[in-house]
Scaffold this active site. Structure first.
Site, mmCIF file in Angstrom:
data_model
loop_
_atom_site.group_PDB
_atom_site.id
_atom_site.type_symbol
_atom_site.label_atom_id
_atom_site.label_comp_id
_atom_site.label_asym_id
_atom_site.label_seq_id
_atom_site.Cartn_x
_atom_site.Cartn_y
_atom_site.Cartn_z
ATOM 1 N N HIS A 131 -3.747 3.082 -5.020
ATOM 2 C CA HIS A 131 -4.056 1.680 -4.730
ATOM 3 C C HIS A 131 -4.036 0.832 -5.995
ATOM 4 O O HIS A 131 -3.905 -0.390 -5.922
ATOM 5 C CB HIS A 131 -5.415 1.572 -4.044
ATOM 6 C CG HIS A 131 -5.516 0.417 -3.097
ATOM 7 N ND1 HIS A 131 -4.757 0.329 -1.944
ATOM 8 C CD2 HIS A 131 -6.257 -0.717 -3.135
ATOM 9 C CE1 HIS A 131 -5.040 -0.797 -1.320
ATOM 10 N NE2 HIS A 131 -5.948 -1.450 -2.016
ATOM 11 N N LYS B 62 -1.889 -2.396 7.651
ATOM 12 C CA LYS B 62 -3.328 -2.331 7.912
ATOM 13 C C LYS B 62 -3.785 -3.482 8.792
ATOM 14 O O LYS B 62 -4.640 -3.309 9.673
ATOM 15 C CB LYS B 62 -4.091 -2.338 6.581
ATOM 16 C CG LYS B 62 -5.599 -2.185 6.722
ATOM 17 C CD LYS B 62 -6.254 -2.150 5.353
ATOM 18 C CE LYS B 62 -7.770 -2.002 5.472
ATOM 19 N NZ LYS B 62 -8.425 -1.983 4.140
ATOM 20 N N ARG C 55 0.861 -1.179 0.000
ATOM 21 C CA ARG C 55 0.000 0.000 0.000
ATOM 22 C C ARG C 55 0.901 1.234 0.000
ATOM 23 O O ARG C 55 2.021 1.198 0.497
ATOM 24 C CB ARG C 55 -0.908 0.005 1.229
ATOM 25 C CG ARG C 55 -1.856 -1.187 1.294
ATOM 26 C CD ARG C 55 -2.654 -1.163 2.590
ATOM 27 N NE ARG C 55 -3.571 -2.318 2.662
ATOM 28 C CZ ARG C 55 -3.235 -3.510 3.152
ATOM 29 N NH1 ARG C 55 -2.007 -3.709 3.610
ATOM 30 N NH2 ARG C 55 -4.126 -4.496 3.180
ATOM 31 N N HIS D 265 -2.878 -10.261 3.026
ATOM 32 C CA HIS D 265 -4.313 -10.447 3.217
ATOM 33 C C HIS D 265 -4.561 -11.425 4.361
ATOM 34 O O HIS D 265 -3.899 -12.461 4.461
ATOM 35 C CB HIS D 265 -4.964 -10.996 1.945
ATOM 36 C CG HIS D 265 -5.105 -9.962 0.868
ATOM 37 N ND1 HIS D 265 -5.248 -10.303 -0.471
ATOM 38 C CD2 HIS D 265 -5.124 -8.607 0.916
ATOM 39 C CE1 HIS D 265 -5.345 -9.186 -1.183
ATOM 40 N NE2 HIS D 265 -5.281 -8.158 -0.360
ATOM 41 N N ARG E 271 -0.997 -1.381 -6.244
ATOM 42 C CA ARG E 271 -1.087 -2.668 -5.534
ATOM 43 C C ARG E 271 -1.839 -3.681 -6.395
ATOM 44 O O ARG E 271 -1.419 -4.837 -6.521
ATOM 45 C CB ARG E 271 -1.802 -2.442 -4.201
ATOM 46 C CG ARG E 271 -1.983 -3.671 -3.312
ATOM 47 C CD ARG E 271 -2.478 -3.201 -1.954
ATOM 48 N NE ARG E 271 -3.006 -4.254 -1.108
ATOM 49 C CZ ARG E 271 -2.276 -4.983 -0.276
ATOM 50 N NH1 ARG E 271 -0.962 -4.815 -0.229
ATOM 51 N NH2 ARG E 271 -2.839 -5.890 0.500
ATOM 52 N N TYR F 198 -8.117 -11.950 -7.648
ATOM 53 C CA TYR F 198 -7.187 -11.896 -8.783
ATOM 54 C C TYR F 198 -7.063 -13.235 -9.510
ATOM 55 O O TYR F 198 -6.399 -13.317 -10.535
ATOM 56 C CB TYR F 198 -5.792 -11.482 -8.289
ATOM 57 C CG TYR F 198 -5.772 -10.173 -7.550
ATOM 58 C CD1 TYR F 198 -5.816 -8.962 -8.229
ATOM 59 C CD2 TYR F 198 -5.714 -10.137 -6.157
ATOM 60 C CE1 TYR F 198 -5.810 -7.752 -7.549
ATOM 61 C CE2 TYR F 198 -5.702 -8.929 -5.464
ATOM 62 C CZ TYR F 198 -5.751 -7.750 -6.171
ATOM 63 O OH TYR F 198 -5.729 -6.556 -5.490
#
Length: 330
Positions: free
Chosen positions: A273, A221, A198, A299, A276, A308
């Site tokens: 973003h 995050k 990020r 994640h 990313r 993806y």
């Protein structure tokens, strides 16, 4: 008398079952007043230390502040969440928390949506206020049920993930090199493209978090630390840059201005973003493993990374190989 009727029609109880233990309360009906008096007399005889618990009259803002003092202060985004919750309490006219009406909340939410607030923002707010009630109940600070338990989150339309082609990456980097006043913009951009970080994670990278050819991101995050290898060329450029230009400073505005000088069109909210998404999309298209990608991106669940998966070459070929027309062909 222990029970008297007031001029407005309500019934007032004033009872002293035992010396020094006096209870007063007002009710709408005489029956409620009589039951309260009877309860006070019987309970005090059985347990002299007993006291009837008054109804919780604390306002929503009081419980929000209590939640912050007991729990919210420990969250990484605690202060930001406190500010959001206090604004929400004002919009709801700071009711007695126990009486918060789901219909009133839903009406307020509808008005906010009509004013242009995104459904995702509204779902975040609902999650925040629900968490206040749930946490305080777990801590024994409230006894009533969460008044918003029946309010459902809004259904969100999944956004298309925008990513850059090789030609667009070159165009973007040219715009950064030829017109950016901030010396850090290019390397932060390269870090995002090379590691899927990020923008805020790449911007906070410091020299001590580059060991050999591996960068380590902290303060992420998810709150977890993760390490990602980079090329020797990029690692050398980073070390040289830090020696001559110092640590990274905020360069997101510079990046956005560079993006505006290109022909690249991205959905609202997907400026930096998109870098990313670009890393993840190219990683999968080039044959990368989806579980490995999950670890690189940090994640918490594989479901996030599976967005993806449809870009994988074998996935695209399966559409041809496994489609219904294969068996139907003459």
């Amino acid at each position: 008398m222990a029970i008297v009727q007031l001029p407005d029609g309500r019934w007032h109880v004033d009872v002293e079952p035992i010396k020094g233990k006096r209870f007063r309360k007002t009710f709408k009906t005489k029956g409620e007043a009589q039951r309260f008096e009877a309860t006070c007399r019987s309970k005090c005889i059985e347990t002299p230390a007993w006291n009837p618990k008054p109804k919780d009259r604390r306002r929503l803002s009081e419980l929000i502040r209590l939640w912050y003092n007991l729990h919210g202060h420990s969250l990484r985004d605690g202060k930001r969440r406190l500010s959001k919750l206090e604004q929400l309490a004002k919009r709801l006219r700071d009711p007695v928390a126990r009486t918060l009406d789901p219909s009133s909340y839903s009406t307020m939410r509808r008005k906010r949506l009509d004013a242009g607030v995104s459904p995702k923002t509204m779902n975040n707010e609902l999650g925040y206020i629900r968490a206040v009630f749930n946490e305080l109940r777990d801590l024994g600070q409230i006894e009533f049920e969460n008044p918003l338990v029946g309010v459902k989150p809004l259904k969100l339309q999944e956004r298309e993930l925008s990513w850059l082609t090789n030609e667009q990456i070159s165009e973007l980097l040219d715009a950064i090199r030829n017109g950016c006043e901030n010396p850090h913009t290019e390397l932060v951009t390269l870090l995002c493209l090379a590691t899927g970080a990020r923008w805020s994670e790449a911007e906070k990278l410091t020299p001590n978090r580059l060991q050999g050819n591996i960068v380590t991101y902290a303060g992420t995050k998810s709150g977890k630390v993760r390490s990602v290898p980079i090329s020797k060329e990029l690692a050398d450029r980073l070390r040289k840059h830090w020696r001559t230009e110092g640590h990274f400073t905020s360069s997101i505005t510079s990046f956005r201005r560079a993006l505006e000088r290109t022909t690249i069109q991205l959905p609202k909210g997907q400026a930096a973003h998109a870098l990313r998404h670009t890393f993840a999309s190219h990683f999968v298209q080039n044959g990368g493993n989806i579980v490995t990608l999950q670890k690189i991106l940090g994640h918490s669940t594989l479901a996030m990374t599976m967005r993806y998966a449809h870009l994988a070459p074998d996935h695209l070929q399966d559409a041809i190989r496994l489609g219904p027309l294969v068996s139907a062909s003459p």
